[in-house]
Design an enzyme around this catalytic site. Sequence first.
Site: not given
Ligand code: GH3
Ligand code: MG
Ligand code: MG
Length: 345
Positions: A244, A201
């Site tokens: 992610e 992650d």
């Molecule tokens: P942590 O270190 O605890 O994992 O914090 P984090 O911010 O990585 O985790 P969180 O689950 O809060 O946020 C994940 C983010 O990933 C939020 C979402 O907008 C972003 N995300 C998910 N899929 C995609 C994608 O395909 N492209 C982009 N640019 N962002 C994405």
């Molecule tokens: Mg994350």
């Molecule tokens: Mg995550």
Amino acid sequence: MAGNKNKQDLLHEISGGRLVGGALSQLANYSELFSRMSEGVFLLDRNSRRIMECNPAACELLGLSENQILGKELSEVMKLSPEEEPALSTALEQFKTQSQYRFQHELEWKNEKGSQFFFEVTATSLKILDYIEVVQFIAKDVTEVKRAHRELREMNEVLRKLSTTDAMTGLRNHRYFKEVLAAVHDESQKFNQHYGIVFIDVDHFKKFNDHNGHPAGDEVLRKVGAILKETSRSQDLACRYGGEEFVVLCRGSTLEDAFTHAELIRSTIAATVFPFGEFQPLGKVTASIGVSAYPESSATSFEEVLEKADQALYHSKEGGRNQVTAYGNTQSGSNGASSITKKSA
Ligand code: GH3
Ligand code: MG
Ligand code: MG
């Protein structure tokens, strides 16, 4: 009177379609069938195997006139592949001694212009008169059917690949991962084999998006995907799990081995220069990783093995991120119970 009744009964049976291969077909005229059949029919001399007669469909099939066909052997008018010619020749040879012999085969051949055709052929012995017996060779062109089948198969493969691939990273997706994991788990149970799961992650990814925009975030995901591809060994399956999150299924890996692989992934991501990475809370783009393995993580179902990798990942996050945690039997754990084993960074 009784004779008439029988005839009526017979007609009734025929019109009711209850007599198959009976009186009605006996009335059919072979010569008419021969000339009207859509399949190519060749009548061969049993001994010399030369073509004595062929129908219009046979001429059309070969793209030759009757004059060019009659008197020749089948192998002279059909350009069979070198593997198929002996098979046909051996089969036709059988008719010399066995009148009940039947040959059914799919043949591939090329016409004068080199185009490839596929034919379903059937050869049977046919008694014309008491003293004349020929080999009836029927060829049905199945080229189009075969081509359509092949195209359908190829199309299905493309669709399957599309539906199991993540468009952004080119890695296999969550659906495919689950399918393969289920199969690998079953196999590992059956044959007492190991496998490992590496759950990855990206750290503080929401912050990355917020500071640098979604497209820049997408670039990070693509780059992480490329790192997973580069670090994967032949037995590994790297997938985008969603958002992610990524996962690598390490076939045949022990917990120790999967952990070593996870550590390589973590350190490669941490050592890679990502645009805007320096603005991340840890000063670079990093990922936290959880590792579990079968059977070391004491899980019985694949869902449980996955769940344990997720729990280990949670510990990596809790421990400060940019680290790898393994879920397994610890030496210190009482009576060998499973527990989190933090091992890296
Ligand atoms: P942590 O270190 O605890 O994992 O914090 P984090 O911010 O990585 O985790 P969180 O689950 O809060 O946020 C994940 C983010 O990933 C939020 C979402 O907008 C972003 N995300 C998910 N899929 C995609 C994608 O395909 N492209 C982009 N640019 N962002 C994405
Ligand atoms: Mg994350
Ligand atoms: Mg995550």
